[in-house]
Design a protein around this motif. Structure first.
Motif, mmCIF file in Angstrom:
data_model
loop_
_atom_site.group_PDB
_atom_site.id
_atom_site.type_symbol
_atom_site.label_atom_id
_atom_site.label_comp_id
_atom_site.label_asym_id
_atom_site.label_seq_id
_atom_site.Cartn_x
_atom_site.Cartn_y
_atom_site.Cartn_z
ATOM 1 N N GLY A 129 -2.844 0.600 -11.873
ATOM 2 C CA GLY A 129 -3.816 -0.027 -10.984
ATOM 3 C C GLY A 129 -3.156 -0.963 -9.986
ATOM 4 O O GLY A 129 -3.528 -1.007 -8.800
ATOM 5 N N THR A 130 -2.151 -1.715 -10.438
ATOM 6 C CA THR A 130 -1.439 -2.632 -9.550
ATOM 7 C C THR A 130 -0.694 -1.872 -8.459
ATOM 8 O O THR A 130 -0.724 -2.245 -7.288
ATOM 9 C CB THR A 130 -0.443 -3.476 -10.372
ATOM 10 O OG1 THR A 130 -1.130 -4.107 -11.439
ATOM 11 C CG2 THR A 130 0.220 -4.521 -9.504
ATOM 12 N N LEU A 132 -1.362 1.063 -7.274
ATOM 13 C CA LEU A 132 -2.348 1.631 -6.353
ATOM 14 C C LEU A 132 -2.789 0.591 -5.332
ATOM 15 O O LEU A 132 -2.871 0.871 -4.132
ATOM 16 C CB LEU A 132 -3.555 2.145 -7.147
ATOM 17 C CG LEU A 132 -4.736 2.663 -6.326
ATOM 18 C CD1 LEU A 132 -4.335 3.907 -5.538
ATOM 19 C CD2 LEU A 132 -5.929 2.971 -7.229
ATOM 20 N N LEU A 133 -3.054 -0.622 -5.795
ATOM 21 C CA LEU A 133 -3.504 -1.696 -4.905
ATOM 22 C C LEU A 133 -2.445 -2.025 -3.866
ATOM 23 O O LEU A 133 -2.727 -2.094 -2.662
ATOM 24 C CB LEU A 133 -3.842 -2.935 -5.728
ATOM 25 C CG LEU A 133 -4.240 -4.160 -4.902
ATOM 26 C CD1 LEU A 133 -5.738 -4.172 -4.667
ATOM 27 C CD2 LEU A 133 -3.800 -5.442 -5.576
ATOM 28 N N THR A 271 -10.562 1.156 -2.875
ATOM 29 C CA THR A 271 -9.286 1.222 -3.596
ATOM 30 C C THR A 271 -9.069 -0.016 -4.452
ATOM 31 O O THR A 271 -8.553 0.070 -5.568
ATOM 32 C CB THR A 271 -8.127 1.384 -2.599
ATOM 33 O OG1 THR A 271 -8.362 2.532 -1.774
ATOM 34 C CG2 THR A 271 -6.805 1.548 -3.318
ATOM 35 N N ALA A 275 -8.506 -0.006 -8.411
ATOM 36 C CA ALA A 275 -7.352 -0.667 -9.027
ATOM 37 C C ALA A 275 -7.797 -1.638 -10.110
ATOM 38 O O ALA A 275 -7.218 -1.694 -11.203
ATOM 39 C CB ALA A 275 -6.541 -1.398 -7.960
#
Length: 300
Positions: A129-130, A132-133, A271, A275
């Motif tokens: 998730g991190t 992606l962010l 997004t 995330a």
């Protein structure tokens, strides 16, 4: 249950610190706001101990807590606040989701506290998730890689600091005294930066008379984010393994994003929400795996 509740409350307060901290550093220099925050927090906690007739810890433990405080929250918070001057508070709070993996590895290396497989699985999901962010923000240009890098350095510093505090709490306890010396160590680190480096790190100079709004921010950061969080966190660290306790801190992502939206008007994209969802899933993974294992044992 009480140590887990203490850490959960500390996590909620910490989640608010990213947005309120960015509000503060936009008004005055980073080292000045942090020096005032940590000193005021230590004074408030000392007054509480005096009123409740609490006891001070052994001098050797106080020295360890002092030097640990210079590292985290001292140097760590400086890095986080400098990072937030170059990136968004949302990015800063979601990058902090790496903490379970970092602290688990630090605890394994420094105090031989082997991380569980479930914690590592949950950390891996949170990491996705991190990434992606950060990748999305770099494409859109809404943040800087330098600011994100400073926030990542803050993460590593916190990981080492948490491991040292875990060893102190596990072996000696006395969270109130440890917290006072921890805050004093953080204040000393910020004072050194203020005196020797702030002149070229921040061209705004020292604010001689903070406004009433800034004083309210300092009071909130000192009372709730410094005194409240570190006292609760040190209490929880006495009973909970550092790799496990750090999973609570991943909740700063889903909790901190609304603070950034309402207090700073930072834009939340689809997004960003995805995330945060991955980060939240990472937090829930260890507990879900454990609960599923217990369910299967009961069935058999």
């Amino acid at each position: 249950a009480l140590p887990h509740l203490a850490v959960l409350i500390a996590t909620v307060l910490w989640a608010s610190s990213f947005a309120t901290g960015k509000m503060a550093v936009l008004a005055m220099t980073t080292s000045q706001i942090l020096f005032m925050r940590f000193c005021l927090g230590a004074l408030i906690l000392y007054a509480v101990i005096r009123l409740t007739k609490g006891r001070a810890g052994p001098s050797a433990i106080n020295r360890q807590a002092f030097f640990s405080g210079m590292l985290a929250p001292g140097a760590a918070t400086l890095l986080a606040y400098w990072g937030m001057l170059n990136t968004t508070a949302i990015n800063a709070v979601v990058i902090f989701a790496w903490l379970p993996l970092i602290t688990s590895l630090c605890a394994w290396w420094l105090i031989a506290e082997k991380p569980s497989r479930n914690v590592l699985i949950g950390s891996g999901i949170a990491l996705s998730g991190t990434l992606l962010l950060v990748s999305d923000d770099l494409i859109t240009g809404s943040s800087s890689l330098f600011g994100d890098f400073l926030c990542f350095l803050n993460l590593i510093t916190v990981g080492f600091g948490q491991t040292i505090l875990r060893r102190i709490a596990r072996d000696h306890g006395n969270p109130m005294s440890v917290t006072i010396w921890q805050l004093l160590g953080a204040a000393a680190a910020c004072l050194a930066v203020l005196v020797f480096f702030e002149s070229w790190l921040d061209t705004r100079g020292v604010m001689e008379v903070p406004s009433l709004e800034v004083w309210f921010l300092i009071l909130y950061l000192a009372l709730f984010v410094s005194v409240g969080t570190f006292a609760l966190d040190n209490y929880g660290l006495r009973y909970i393994a550092v790799g496990h306790i750090s999973l609570y801190y991943v909740l700063m992502a889903p909790l901190g994003v609304p603070f950034s939206y309402f207090l700073l008007d930072e834009t939340i994209t689809t997004t960003d929400l995805l995330a945060v969802g991955l980060v939240t899933a990472g937090v829930a993974t260890p507990a879900a795996i454990s609960a599923y294992g217990q369910f299967r044992e009961r069935r058999h």
